[in-house]
Design an enzyme around this catalytic site. Sequence first.
Site, PDB file in Angstrom:
ATOM      1  N   SER A 434      41.847  28.944  45.504  1.00  0.00           N
ATOM      2  CA  SER A 434      42.799  27.837  45.463  1.00  0.00           C
ATOM      3  C   SER A 434      43.085  27.330  46.871  1.00  0.00           C
ATOM      4  O   SER A 434      43.050  28.086  47.845  1.00  0.00           O
ATOM      5  CB  SER A 434      44.095  28.282  44.803  1.00  0.00           C
ATOM      6  OG  SER A 434      44.630  29.376  45.489  1.00  0.00           O
ATOM      7  N   GLU A 485      40.903  24.472  42.844  1.00  0.00           N
ATOM      8  CA  GLU A 485      41.780  24.846  41.712  1.00  0.00           C
ATOM      9  C   GLU A 485      43.002  23.936  41.529  1.00  0.00           C
ATOM     10  O   GLU A 485      44.063  24.389  41.112  1.00  0.00           O
ATOM     11  CB  GLU A 485      42.225  26.315  41.826  1.00  0.00           C
ATOM     12  CG  GLU A 485      41.059  27.286  41.832  1.00  0.00           C
ATOM     13  CD  GLU A 485      41.475  28.760  41.857  1.00  0.00           C
ATOM     14  OE1 GLU A 485      42.572  29.084  41.377  1.00  0.00           O
ATOM     15  OE2 GLU A 485      40.678  29.575  42.339  1.00  0.00           O
ATOM     16  N   HIS A 643      37.303  39.123  42.761  1.00  0.00           N
ATOM     17  CA  HIS A 643      38.374  39.218  43.755  1.00  0.00           C
ATOM     18  C   HIS A 643      39.488  40.073  43.171  1.00  0.00           C
ATOM     19  O   HIS A 643      39.836  39.945  42.002  1.00  0.00           O
ATOM     20  CB  HIS A 643      38.921  37.833  44.102  1.00  0.00           C
ATOM     21  CG  HIS A 643      40.237  37.878  44.802  1.00  0.00           C
ATOM     22  ND1 HIS A 643      40.362  38.263  46.113  1.00  0.00           N
ATOM     23  CD2 HIS A 643      41.493  37.638  44.359  1.00  0.00           C
ATOM     24  CE1 HIS A 643      41.646  38.241  46.440  1.00  0.00           C
ATOM     25  NE2 HIS A 643      42.351  37.873  45.407  1.00  0.00           N
ATOM     26  N   HIS A 696      50.417  35.657  52.175  1.00  0.00           N
ATOM     27  CA  HIS A 696      51.759  35.586  51.593  1.00  0.00           C
ATOM     28  C   HIS A 696      52.773  35.086  52.609  1.00  0.00           C
ATOM     29  O   HIS A 696      53.952  34.956  52.322  1.00  0.00           O
ATOM     30  CB  HIS A 696      52.188  36.950  51.067  1.00  0.00           C
ATOM     31  CG  HIS A 696      51.288  37.441  49.980  1.00  0.00           C
ATOM     32  ND1 HIS A 696      50.175  38.205  50.245  1.00  0.00           N
ATOM     33  CD2 HIS A 696      51.295  37.248  48.649  1.00  0.00           C
ATOM     34  CE1 HIS A 696      49.560  38.473  49.107  1.00  0.00           C
ATOM     35  NE2 HIS A 696      50.216  37.901  48.126  1.00  0.00           N
TER      36      HIS A 696
HETATM   37  N1  GLN Z   1      41.057  32.344  42.609  1.00  0.00           N
HETATM   38  C1  GLN Z   1      42.461  32.569  42.623  1.00  0.00           C
HETATM   39  C2  GLN Z   1      43.133  31.758  43.714  1.00  0.00           C
HETATM   40  O1  GLN Z   1      42.565  31.573  44.732  1.00  0.00           O
HETATM   41  C3  GLN Z   1      42.783  34.021  42.811  1.00  0.00           C
HETATM   42  C4  GLN Z   1      44.249  34.271  42.724  1.00  0.00           C
HETATM   43  C5  GLN Z   1      44.672  35.705  42.768  1.00  0.00           C
HETATM   44  O2  GLN Z   1      43.942  36.567  43.174  1.00  0.00           O
HETATM   45  N2  GLN Z   1      45.863  35.992  42.355  1.00  0.00           N
HETATM   46  O3  GLN Z   1      44.230  31.308  43.593  1.00  0.00           O
HETATM   47 ZN    ZN Z   2      44.406  37.754  45.110  1.00  0.00          ZN
END
Ligand code: GLN
Ligand code: ZN
Length: 756
Positions: A434, A485, A643, A696
């Site tokens: 994203s 995304e 991931h 974060h």
């Molecule tokens: N592909 C998702 C993103 O980039 C992965 C999000 C996640 O790991 N929580 O938002």
């Molecule tokens: Zn993640």
Amino acid sequence: MAAKTSVIGFPRIGKNRELKFASEKYFKAEISAEELEKTAEELRAYGWKKMSEAGITFIPSNDFSFYDNMLDTAFLLGAIPERYKALGLSPLETYFAAAHGYQGGAGDVKALPMKKWFNTNYHYIVPELTDDMNITVSEDNKALSEFNEAKSLGIKTVSSVIGPYTFLHLATYTGEKKAEDFAADFVNAYVQLTKYLSAAGAEWISFAEPALVFDVTDDEKSLFVSIYKKLIAKLHSDAKIKISLQTYFGDIRDVYKEVCQLGFDAIGLDFVEGKKSFELAESSFPENTLLLAGLVNGKNIWRADYQKKNEVLAKLSEKIEKDNIVIGTSCSLLHVPYTTSSEEKLEQNILEHFAYAEEKIIELKELASGDTSAFEANKKLFTGQRVEKDESVQKALSEITEADFVRKPDFAEREKIQHEAFKLPLFPTTTIGSFPQTKEVRANRAAYKKGSITREEYVKFNQKKITECIKLQEELGLDVLVHGEFERNDMVEYFGSQLKGYIFTQNAWVQSYGTRCVKPPVIWGDVSRNKPMTVEWSVYAQSQTKKIMKGMLTGPVTILNWSFPREDISLKEQTHQIALAIREEVLDLEKNGIKIIQIDEAALREKLPLRHSDWHTEYLDWAIPAFRLVHSKVQPQTQIHTHMCYSEFNDIIRDIDAMDADVITFEASRADLKILDALKEANFRTEVGPGVYDIHSARVPSVEEITEALKKMLGKVQKEKLWVNPDCGLKTRGEEETVASLKNLVAAAKALRAEA
Ligand code: GLN
Ligand code: ZN
């Protein structure tokens, strides 16, 4: 007379996410601290009043938090790392600095690490204990002020504090001192706190000790016993107060005997997730002690089956005096949304099967009163079919064979084929999927949902965003691109809303961390895919660039773990149904020219059973194969990425490798790269992208910082296997900091290439 009732904790983010929005405004300096406090006060009053109106006997206070209760407890006890205090900010600002980092006039500090809270999708801040910390509770503390606040509304509450054992168990230690060295100071601090509460008129204090549901070693048991022996003795003599021990998320088989002997005035057991709780309580229970029977599920949104709950109560009352049995929630209601009355779009025949926090409180009341008409109405819900079945899904499931779980050829051969096909540079750079979700992006989705723009307009906007996002990534020099995304709010919500068998709620928000909320969809029937879900976006994105575009999906275990699951069939069966649906999407993407497909299993670790002995049999033995089921049929040259948020998988590293993905990216920066040793030791064969910076937080990592992290990684990971990427998706970040951070990321990777 109606039985007594108790609630462990109430949601706090607000029925309409008031706390989230107020906090975000506060962070942007759009409102003052006083205004934020006022919102918080209203939210606390809201919960207390709901519980008080329903006649709940034990209503909690101190369950509120601006960010997280573990962090609150650290601040309550004075366990605040020096670097946050040194900023010289106000207490609230210092608190937020520890919660999500600080970069500004007063300095530059990273946040404390964040981890999953037991087996939930909630995250706590990991406290840090330093040898010279002065553990002490001041009179001006959150537990006391919340107790007084409720009191001023005429509501008597039980102050609920994370207990010393759990706190010490989950904390990290920077110096020589370990948990047992802090124990005496902790006992004194908790005594101090309790005295303040008692002086203010509190009759009870509740210590939450969920860490007792893990496997408890003998040393840990001794620590727990020694802490509470002292604490209870001091409290019973010095402070006139009753002491409750609250456990949840499982049973406490390893310490049950000791718990019964310690002299608690109430003991809270979880009868929903605690497989042995019933057996334990039935075998013996101390006299003149309340049993807080956690019967109403605090984690799922289905209505409680009164008859079944009543049977448990009846059996318990054969051994335990009826008056001493309190009907309670299995854990805090923090993990469910506020109220089904905010769902205006769900049909009544569906909604009547759901109970969110406020409805669960009514369930407690009805269970306690034994009200026959309520029992009759409840009984009706459990006769007849509750969910939507689909024979074709069941047939497809029955036709799966061993071969569906095995991808061919084996990893090493695929790795060679893919390296030759893609010709990526050393240390390929990529992102997790994203890109920042700006106001406009969200507004576009909202407008489409409301019907105020056409599908064409909606698509056009997103395509424009995709093109811009690609252009940005090309300018930055990233190697493997993503589409960004923009069509997704929450990833699981996105898939849930398109899969058949899912129900999409309107307002079922649950706090995930800080101001971040998720809206888990509900599995309402057998799950299948009836149309492509992501293909049009990925194909469009690929058409805009010569570089490789990653397809972006969510894996079955994560979709399940972030949904509210059915309770009538097993989790394994539900996961395999989802896996078959996602597999169709994978194959569709491949057929449409997408060469790299990322299947996120962000939440795989989350539902790992808390007791080690259950890890494989109850979970990994079906969860890992479920992932393979999704990708086993792709061509050798199609590269499968996955991931995972959190790198806490040192102990399941072989299982992660057995997912048989080609590349895995995961969060590592907050966890101090500890995972690297484990990777090396396990001879991990999957290529890896341990996140090089923490997404974060809004702070921008420097090139040096990233280079240093990468060099550390290269000490443990073969250079041909190392990918360079942030920790997680960038959707919660601002655009400016994202560009700056990625620029540094690419620069660091390039510099390293030049050296290699
Ligand atoms: N592909 C998702 C993103 O980039 C992965 C999000 C996640 O790991 N929580 O938002
Ligand atoms: Zn993640």
